[in-house]
Design an enzyme around this catalytic site. Structure first.
Site: not given
Ligand code: AMP
Length: 395
Positions: A199, A374, A36, A351
């Protein structure tokens, strides 16, 4: 009024107050990743080379929640910057105490770093007096903190009202805006997006916005299961909250949902800690009741690679599986490689996808990797960010 960048500013002899994102990770008294600060150097050097009389820098670090807390001091950043610039960098005690003006006015001090702006609750509250004090330090304002520009904070937002014709975007901000506009404004088609991660709720607006614009939207990671379940498929014990299931149903009810491409097979196990030998390929789209999907399967990888091969613009956010665990990293790394091999404009933002691309070793073959997770998602949703809009029009 168009957004003005720093290369249009008359800097010689002026006091420049500039907002950067020096929010670096620190462990055991050391900065563990200087990216950064390094990304801000072109703007910093330009301001100095153009003959600014003073450069006053602002940043936040961590979440001190409006309290002075030495743990979140910018002192290591000041030392690192001094090393990189080969010049003294003076760190103030706080961003607004009575000694700051004196420090700025001392001829021997040219480069000044204000201590963490988030030591004051007025920063995140966009306090008018706080913004006015910060503004009083400079003649020209520069925002090079793209990653914070989706926040209406005093040092990115409120401050612009005191620099009506003297606000400029820095080079990093320019790079980000130019790259993101290739996604938001008439992307070269076919335009495809890949969205993964955990999510739906956090990314619902981005998904909806993308669906309007894209030619195809690939979903992977835990994000896929609520969609599959909403289509009547079995997802076993995979991550799938009721809220995400409802959101997926809502999206699938829209006409544009025909552009969504979902996994057709999976990598499954009965726990994230399962030994490599207990990790299986689930050849069917349906996952057995007692199993959990942790990655997209080999046929899904092939399908996504084949469809992506036609793309001319690709946006990617969120891993295709639990890639931090090597048993479940293949889908994410293969998608990263597929992107790297495309003759297309490829943009990765957010991220976890950024760290996945870095881990996969193909980062240098991606057209643009956004520094602001974000902020890049919000830019795609809104086509704009408050901090950037404020640079153009003031507030
Ligand atoms: P995000 O911050 O929404 O981009 O989510 C990223 C996180 O989602 C990472 O830490 C991944 O380990 C988790 N993730 C992705 N696919 C899966 C899955 N099938 N089951 C559980 N965690 C997951």
């Amino acid at each position: 009024m168009a957004l003005k960048y720093i290369d249009e500013a008359k800097i010689a002899g002026q006091k420049v107050i500039a907002r950067f994102d020096f929010n670096v990770p620190i462990k055991n008294g050391k900065i563990t990743d200087t990216t950064r600060v390094d990304s801000a150097l072109p703007t910093i050097k330009y301001i100095l080379d153009q003959g600014a009389s003073k450069l006053i820098m602002m940043s936040h670090l961590g979440r001190p929640d409006g309290q002075i807390n030495p743990k979140y001091s910018l002192n290591l950043v000041a030392t690192y910057l001094a090393e990189k610039l080969g010049q003294d960098v003076v760190l103030t005690e706080t961003a607004i105490d009575s000694s700051v003006k004196g420090i700025i006015n001392l001829p021997k001090h040219k480069i000044i770093l204000l201590e963490n702006v988030r030591f004051h609750s007025e920063e995140e509250d966009n306090g008018a007096d706080f913004a006015k004090t910060l503004a009083s330090y400079g003649d020209i304002y520069v925002n090079d903190a793209f990653g914070t520009s989706h926040r209406k904070h005093a040092s990115v937002y409120g401050i612009t009202q005191f620099f009506k014709n003297n606000s400029y975007g820095g080079f990093l901000l320019k790079q980000e805006v130019v790259a993101l506009m290739k996604i938001t404004d008439n992307p070269t088609r076919p335009f495809m997006a890949i969205v993964g991660g955990a999510k739906i709720a956090d990314k619902i607006k981005t998904l909806e916005r993308l669906l309007v614009n894209v030619d195809a939207l690939f979903i992977g990671g835990a994000m896929a299961y609520p969609f599959l379940k909403a289509q009547g498929k079995k997802v076993g014990k995979s991550l799938c909250s009721d809220g995400d299931y409802d959101l997926a149903k809502k999206i699938l009810a829209q006409n544009s949902s025909s552009k969504i491409v979902l996994p057709i097979d999976h990598i499954i196990a009965n726990s994230p800690e399962a030994a490599a030998g207990a990790v299986e390929v689930c050849k069917s789209v349906d996952i057995p009741d007692d199993m959990i999907g942790f990655d997209i399967g080999p046929e899904t990888i092939k399908l996504y690679q084949q469809k992506l091969s036609a793309a001319k613009t690709v946006f990617w956010n969120g891993p295709m599986g639990m890639f931090e665990n090597e048993n479940f990293a293949k889908g994410t790394f293969e998608v990263a490689r597929a992107l790297a091999n495309l003759n297309a404009f490829t943009l990765v933002g957010g991220g976890d996808s950024v760290s996945a691309v870095n881990k996969s070793g193909v980062a240098s073959k991606i057209s643009h990797i956004s520094t602001g997770g974000g902020a890049s998602l919000e830019f795609i949703e809104q086509g704009q960010l408050p901090g950037i809009q404020a640079l153009k029009f003031g507030i």
